[in-house]
Scaffold this active site. Structure first.
Site, PDB file in Angstrom:
ATOM      1  CB  VAL A   1      -0.321   7.489   0.126  1.00 16.68           C
ATOM      2  CG1 VAL A   1      -0.813   8.906  -0.090  1.00 16.68           C
ATOM      3  CG2 VAL A   1      -1.494   6.550   0.407  1.00 16.68           C
TER       4      VAL A   1
ATOM      5  CB  ILE B   1      -0.985  -0.005   1.190  1.00 18.15           C
ATOM      6  CG1 ILE B   1      -1.935   1.194   1.097  1.00 18.15           C
ATOM      7  CG2 ILE B   1      -0.272  -0.079   2.522  1.00 18.15           C
ATOM      8  CD1 ILE B   1      -3.136   1.113   2.019  1.00 18.15           C
TER       9      ILE B   1
ATOM     10  CE1 TYR C   1      -2.222  -0.804   7.064  1.00 18.38           C
ATOM     11  CE2 TYR C   1      -0.175  -1.341   8.152  1.00 18.38           C
ATOM     12  CZ  TYR C   1      -0.866  -0.983   7.014  1.00 18.38           C
ATOM     13  OH  TYR C   1      -0.192  -0.813   5.834  1.00 18.38           O
TER      14      TYR C   1
ATOM     15  CD  GLU D   1       5.512  -9.384   5.606  1.00 19.62           C
ATOM     16  OE1 GLU D   1       6.489  -9.160   4.892  1.00 19.62           O
ATOM     17  OE2 GLU D   1       5.232 -10.511   6.052  1.00 19.62           O
TER      18      GLU D   1
ATOM     19  CG  ASN E   1       5.171   2.518   8.550  1.00 16.11           C
ATOM     20  OD1 ASN E   1       4.636   3.566   8.918  1.00 16.11           O
ATOM     21  ND2 ASN E   1       5.109   2.073   7.307  1.00 16.11           N
TER      22      ASN E   1
END
Length: 149
Positions: free
Chosen positions: A72, A70, A116, A104, A109
């Site tokens: 951005v 993912i 999440y 994962e 991070n």
């Protein structure tokens, strides 16, 4: 207003350019192409004015799915685009009968971990020393969520 839709082969160049901004090392254009056409793949992009600002690449098999990547664009991070992508993906996965979404993430991070957890993901475990760093290795945090719950 952002528009979320499945990524197509004609989005490949934009996806590759965005992916180069988000990951080191990045996936090759061929790897991205293979993901876009894979029959057990869900690849979504978030667009504004026709320009790709974020993406999520998922793989699914039977009743489980995994977030592969993912990303951005750096100038749009912390604006809720990743949240929108994941929420849309969860809706699509539920329609496919997916009962568990896994991912994962690097232990360092913290923004991603916060996102999440806010979406309901729970920590399932860790892979010690999984990710290489400039000074050694760091853990991968393994997380999952049940899309229909």
């Amino acid at each position: 207003m952002a528009d979320i839709r499945p990524l197509e082969l004609n989005d490949l160049a934009s996806l590759h350019q965005l992916q180069l901004q988000c990951f080191d090392p990045p996936w090759s254009e061929e790897m991205l192409r293979a993901r876009l056409v894979h029959p057990r793949s869900l690849s979504l992009g978030i667009f504004t004015g026709g320009q790709l600002h974020g993406f999520v690449l998922l793989s699914h098999l039977l009743d489980e799915a995994e977030v592969l990547e993912i990303g951005v664009a750096p100038q749009y991070q912390r604006a809720g685009l990743a949240r929108q992508l994941l929420q849309h993906a969860l809706q699509q996965l539920a329609k496919l009968g997916i009962e568990r979404l896994m991912l994962e993430v690097r232990a360092s991070n913290l923004p991603a971990l916060g996102l999440y957890r806010a979406l309901g993901f729970v920590e399932d475990g860790r892979r010690t020393g999984y990710y290489p760093t400039a000074t050694g290795h760091e853990d991968a945090v393994l997380m999952s969520l049940r899309p229909g719950s």
